[in-house]
Design an enzyme around this catalytic site. Structure first.
Site, PDB file in Angstrom:
ATOM      1  N   LEU A  35     112.470  49.993  29.952  1.00 28.69           N
ATOM      2  CA  LEU A  35     112.597  50.702  31.005  1.00 28.69           C
ATOM      3  C   LEU A  35     113.260  49.849  32.320  1.00 28.69           C
ATOM      4  O   LEU A  35     113.001  48.652  32.318  1.00 28.69           O
ATOM      5  CB  LEU A  35     111.158  51.143  31.773  1.00 28.69           C
ATOM      6  N   HIS A  36     114.155  50.597  32.981  1.00 26.84           N
ATOM      7  CA  HIS A  36     114.910  49.949  33.972  1.00 26.84           C
ATOM      8  C   HIS A  36     114.881  50.676  35.332  1.00 26.84           C
ATOM      9  O   HIS A  36     114.228  51.780  35.184  1.00 26.84           O
ATOM     10  CB  HIS A  36     116.354  49.497  33.712  1.00 26.84           C
ATOM     11  N   GLU A  37     115.537  50.389  36.370  1.00 28.83           N
ATOM     12  CA  GLU A  37     115.501  51.072  37.380  1.00 28.83           C
ATOM     13  C   GLU A  37     115.897  52.772  37.273  1.00 28.83           C
ATOM     14  O   GLU A  37     115.479  53.775  37.900  1.00 28.83           O
ATOM     15  CB  GLU A  37     116.411  50.622  38.882  1.00 28.83           C
ATOM     16  N   HIS A  39     115.506  54.540  34.593  1.00 21.79           N
ATOM     17  CA  HIS A  39     114.408  55.487  33.991  1.00 21.79           C
ATOM     18  C   HIS A  39     113.474  55.629  35.192  1.00 21.79           C
ATOM     19  O   HIS A  39     112.975  56.790  35.259  1.00 21.79           O
ATOM     20  CB  HIS A  39     113.734  54.502  33.097  1.00 21.79           C
ATOM     21  N   GLU A 150     122.290  61.487  34.054  1.00 21.40           N
ATOM     22  CA  GLU A 150     123.963  61.711  33.722  1.00 21.40           C
ATOM     23  C   GLU A 150     124.494  60.649  33.177  1.00 21.40           C
ATOM     24  O   GLU A 150     125.735  60.881  32.792  1.00 21.40           O
ATOM     25  CB  GLU A 150     124.384  62.044  35.194  1.00 21.40           C
ATOM     26  N   ASP A 152     124.281  59.267  30.231  1.00 23.63           N
ATOM     27  CA  ASP A 152     124.315  60.151  29.156  1.00 23.63           C
ATOM     28  C   ASP A 152     124.502  61.582  29.121  1.00 23.63           C
ATOM     29  O   ASP A 152     123.691  62.316  28.906  1.00 23.63           O
ATOM     30  CB  ASP A 152     123.341  59.775  28.096  1.00 23.63           C
ATOM     31  N   SER A 188     119.634  49.627  28.850  1.00 25.52           N
ATOM     32  CA  SER A 188     118.741  48.812  28.194  1.00 25.52           C
ATOM     33  C   SER A 188     119.596  47.614  27.300  1.00 25.52           C
ATOM     34  O   SER A 188     119.009  46.884  27.075  1.00 25.52           O
ATOM     35  CB  SER A 188     117.743  49.709  27.232  1.00 25.52           C
TER      36      SER A 188
END
Length: 281
Positions: A35-37, A39, A150, A152, A188
């Protein structure tokens, strides 16, 4: 407060049943972890849009075209749980493969039309894997709403079509791409970039931004895209897999931005495939 980690379909079903009895709405943020910001921004959207929020963490083997890519995908459950702790989600669902694809599982969900272009053209079967796992996770979590980024965008449109066509009753909410200060879209996979590649990586967004400005002024897509692709390669990218102007609604190719459109890109640098897209009209 740390979210309870739920590892089985049965345990999740018990939680969901209690929420349903209380008349609460359920939001889901499907992830493969790391996870990153980006997510976490989806999680915050879900917190504002549902009574209960489930974050799923499942590295889905069916959406990888390469066994090597699947094995290299980061698994960071402990770190992910720690990142979620301040956001007070109601459950982190970490199913085992047997809970998603039990022995004898023989069904594939496929969405036609939206999936044969862009990433779908270069990653055969990828979107069948996405559609199948989303169908499973929506059913298992009892979701009323689901949040997707958005970045993806093709995936976002696919999941919207999936929910509508199969009467899943899930409202699919799209959230704006989160970026680093230099414009690189959060992913990721960014952690796999070496130092030199990381410095060069924002050139993708920069070239796309210039192209979008020209397209908004009415320029033909072909020459604009050629110029942008040359700039991306000159900055250090090994390959521009695609750089295309497409309609928002059905992802058909466009010569000019005469309907709601986005510019889509996928490019390789340092052995890492990065994707991005920007709205044009």
């Amino acid at each position: 407060m740390s979210a309870p980690i739920v590892r089985s379909r049965a345990a999740l079903a018990e939680l969901v049943a209690g929420w349903r009895r209380a008349g609460e709405t359920i939001g889901v943020v499907p992830t493969m972890g790391a996870l990153h910001e980006g997510h976490l921004s989806l999680v915050e959207g879900a917190k504002a849009g549902a009574d209960r929020v489930v974050v799923t963490l499942f590295v889905n083997p069916r959406q990888f075209n390469s066994r090597d890519d699947y094995e290299k995908y980061p698994r960071t459950e402990e770190e992910d749980a720690a990142k979620l702790a301040p956001h007070d989600v109601d459950a982190l669902y970490v199913p085992g493969p047997e809970d998603v694809y039990p022995p004898g599982f023989a069904t594939t969900v496929s969405v036609s039309g939206l999936t044969g272009v862009l990433c779908g053209a270069h990653r055969p079967g990828h979107f069948d894997g996405v559609a199948t796992v989303c169908t499973k996770l929506f059913r298992q979590t009892g979701a009323d709403r689901a949040w997707f980024g958005e970045k993806d965008f093709q995936q976002l449109q696919l999941v919207r079509r999936l929910s509508a066509d199969l009467d899943l009753g899930v409202e699919v909410v799209g959230c704006e791409t989160v970026r680093e200060a230099d414009g690189l879209a959060l992913s990721s996979r960014n952690v796999r970039l070496g130092a030199e590649a990381r410095r060069a990586a924002p050139a993708l967004h920069a070239a796309m931004t210039e192209a979008v400005a020209a397209l908004r002024d009415g320029a033909a897509a072909g020459p604009v895209i050629d110029t942008a692709a040359q700039a991306i390669r000159a900055a250090g990218y090994d390959e521009v897999e695609y750089l295309e102007l497409r309609a928002v609604e059905d992802l058909r190719a466009l010569d000019r931005a005469e309907v709601p459109a986005r510019l889509f890109a996928a490019a390789w640098i340092d052995g890492v495939r990065l994707i991005d897209n920007l709205p044009v009209t």
